[in-house]
Design a protein around this motif. Structure first.
Motif, PDB file in Angstrom:
ATOM      1  N   HIS A 177       0.783  -1.174  -0.077  1.00 45.55           N
ATOM      2  CA  HIS A 177      -0.015   0.144   0.014  1.00 45.55           C
ATOM      3  C   HIS A 177       0.846   1.207  -0.154  1.00 45.55           C
ATOM      4  CE1 HIS A 177      -3.541   2.404   0.849  1.00 45.55           C
ATOM      5  NE2 HIS A 177      -3.101   2.886   1.714  1.00 45.55           N
ATOM      6  N   GLU A 178       1.842   1.431   0.838  1.00 45.20           N
ATOM      7  CA  GLU A 178       2.719   2.363   0.936  1.00 45.20           C
ATOM      8  C   GLU A 178       3.715   2.417  -0.442  1.00 45.20           C
ATOM      9  OE1 GLU A 178       5.326   1.633   4.391  1.00 45.20           O
ATOM     10  OE2 GLU A 178       3.689   2.378   5.644  1.00 45.20           O
ATOM     11  N   GLN A 179       3.603   1.558  -1.270  1.00 46.69           N
ATOM     12  CA  GLN A 179       4.485   1.601  -2.453  1.00 46.69           C
ATOM     13  C   GLN A 179       3.678   2.154  -3.698  1.00 46.69           C
ATOM     14  OE1 GLN A 179       6.197  -2.129  -3.333  1.00 46.69           O
ATOM     15  NE2 GLN A 179       7.520  -2.380  -1.405  1.00 46.69           N
ATOM     16  N   GLY A 180       2.155   2.350  -3.206  1.00 42.66           N
ATOM     17  CA  GLY A 180       1.291   2.836  -4.134  1.00 42.66           C
ATOM     18  C   GLY A 180       0.343   1.827  -4.976  1.00 42.66           C
ATOM     19  N   HIS A 181       0.534   0.691  -4.569  1.00 45.68           N
ATOM     20  CA  HIS A 181      -0.170  -0.758  -5.207  1.00 45.68           C
ATOM     21  C   HIS A 181      -1.568  -0.575  -4.688  1.00 45.68           C
ATOM     22  CE1 HIS A 181       3.427  -1.957  -7.198  1.00 45.68           C
ATOM     23  NE2 HIS A 181       4.048  -2.008  -6.160  1.00 45.68           N
ATOM     24  N   HIS A 182      -2.574  -1.148  -5.475  1.00 47.48           N
ATOM     25  CA  HIS A 182      -3.831  -1.395  -4.865  1.00 47.48           C
ATOM     26  C   HIS A 182      -3.797  -2.644  -4.277  1.00 47.48           C
ATOM     27  CE1 HIS A 182      -7.801  -3.346  -5.117  1.00 47.48           C
ATOM     28  NE2 HIS A 182      -8.345  -2.182  -4.743  1.00 47.48           N
ATOM     29  N   VAL A 183      -4.271  -2.876  -2.820  1.00 48.70           N
ATOM     30  CA  VAL A 183      -4.150  -4.052  -2.315  1.00 48.70           C
ATOM     31  C   VAL A 183      -5.551  -4.468  -1.835  1.00 48.70           C
ATOM     32  CG1 VAL A 183      -3.100  -5.227  -0.177  1.00 48.70           C
ATOM     33  CG2 VAL A 183      -1.911  -3.383  -1.305  1.00 48.70           C
ATOM     34  N   ARG A 184      -5.783  -5.701  -1.874  1.00 53.88           N
ATOM     35  CA  ARG A 184      -7.056  -6.503  -1.560  1.00 53.88           C
ATOM     36  C   ARG A 184      -6.671  -7.450  -0.456  1.00 53.88           C
ATOM     37  NH1 ARG A 184      -9.975  -8.408  -6.230  1.00 53.88           N
ATOM     38  NH2 ARG A 184     -10.320  -6.173  -6.606  1.00 53.88           N
ATOM     39  N   ALA A 185      -7.597  -7.435   0.713  1.00 53.54           N
ATOM     40  CA  ALA A 185      -7.165  -8.394   1.678  1.00 53.54           C
ATOM     41  C   ALA A 185      -8.326  -9.380   1.871  1.00 53.54           C
ATOM     42  CB  ALA A 185      -7.048  -7.589   3.070  1.00 53.54           C
ATOM     43  N   LEU A 186      -7.865 -10.583   1.857  1.00 53.37           N
ATOM     44  CA  LEU A 186      -8.812 -11.748   1.962  1.00 53.37           C
ATOM     45  C   LEU A 186      -9.126 -11.924   3.522  1.00 53.37           C
ATOM     46  CD1 LEU A 186     -10.739 -13.664   0.582  1.00 53.37           C
ATOM     47  CD2 LEU A 186      -8.979 -15.411   1.159  1.00 53.37           C
TER      48      LEU A 186
END
Length: 284
Positions: free
Chosen positions: A22-31
């Motif tokens: 997330h800090e690198q700017g990516h979209h993150v989805r958590a299961l």
């Protein structure tokens, strides 16, 4: 930027990876297995409710992502098969699997054999899979907290064997590299800290950081297993841990590699550094 699904986002490795991506700017989805677990996920992270036993929920969670970080509480091949099915259906090829150094120890421990069997399911899938073979986790030292707090003691069955404990934050750094960069498909990395230590040496470091006395109490693997059974551990699980402790006691896991430094350009934390940044107030 890319999009990634993190399985185990409420755990030590997955949680650190979620934050880093997330800090690198990516979209993150958590299961997460339940909507009640969402409070453990940082703000700005997409949430998917699902279960590793439910291929359909995994498929929905994997739609639109570029890669998946996969970990399990137990190495169940059926759950790996569900993940593979979901990835194929969702059009995802890149998977980074949290594995263990136990899969390459000789003789192969019971727990290592189970993880190796799970890894083989991914290997046979034809997907672009990377395997992170972690040594002992530094966070396992938190298992000592109850007896440190209540008795001022640590009971251990691996001494005098050395392991090379690794910070889960450093494992997450490698996972982020394997997810976001090309060239890691089919690779297996052994992840460890910079120094091989016995459990007794780890306790000495911890006691020094805490500024208190902690007594180290060595047990045989058999004694440790029997005590675990008396505390409610299933005999089959206790037997598997006994088998692992026999190998650790013999120093089979004292292998030091430079994979973390080579992959990330930054040396992994020492056990002392981990102790210093960890909140140990309850053990003082």
């Amino acid at each position: 930027m890319s999009s990634f699904l993190v399985i185990g986002a409420t755990g030590n490795v997955g949680g650190a990876l979620t934050t880093q991506l997330h800090e690198q700017g990516h979209h993150v989805r958590a299961l997460v297995r339940s909507a009640s677990r969402t409070e453990l996920i940082p703000a700005g992270i997409d949430i998917a409710v699902g279960d590793l036993d439910d291929a359909e929920s995994l498929t929905e969670a994997a739609r639109g992502v570029d890669g998946v970080f996969f970990m399990q509480l137990a190495p169940l091949p059926a759950q790996a098969e569900n993940m593979i099915k979901a990835a194929r259906t969702a059009g995802v090829r890149r998977i980074v699997v949290l594995s263990s150094i136990g899969t390459v120890l000789e003789p192969l421990p019971v727990i290592g054999a189970r993880i190796a069997g799970r890894d083989q399911v991914f290997r046979d899938s034809g997907l672009d899979v990377t395997y992170l073979r972690a040594n002992t986790l530094m966070s396992n030292a938190t298992w000592w907290l109850p007896t440190i707090r209540n008795e001022g003691r640590v009971y251990d069955a691996s001494d005098p064997g050395r392991t090379v404990p690794v910070d889960t934050y450093d494992i997450a750094r490698v996972a982020a590299v394997a997810l976001t960069e090309d060239g890691h498909a089919g690779r297996a990395y052994i992840l460890n800290g910079p120094q091989a230590l016995t459990a007794r040496e780890q306790v000495e470091i911890l006691a020094d950081v805490l500024g208190r006395t902690i007594e180290f109490v060595p047990l045989t693997p058999e004694q440790f297993a029997q005590h675990s059974i008396e505390q409610g551990t299933p005999p089959e699980t206790a037997a598997a841990v006994q088998d692992l402790n026999e190998l650790l006691r013999a120093g089979r896991a004292g292998v030091v590699t430079d994979d973390i430094t080579n992959l990330t350009g930054i040396a992994p934390r020492t056990f002392r550094q981990w102790c210093e940044v960890r909140v140990w107030g309850r053990a003082r």
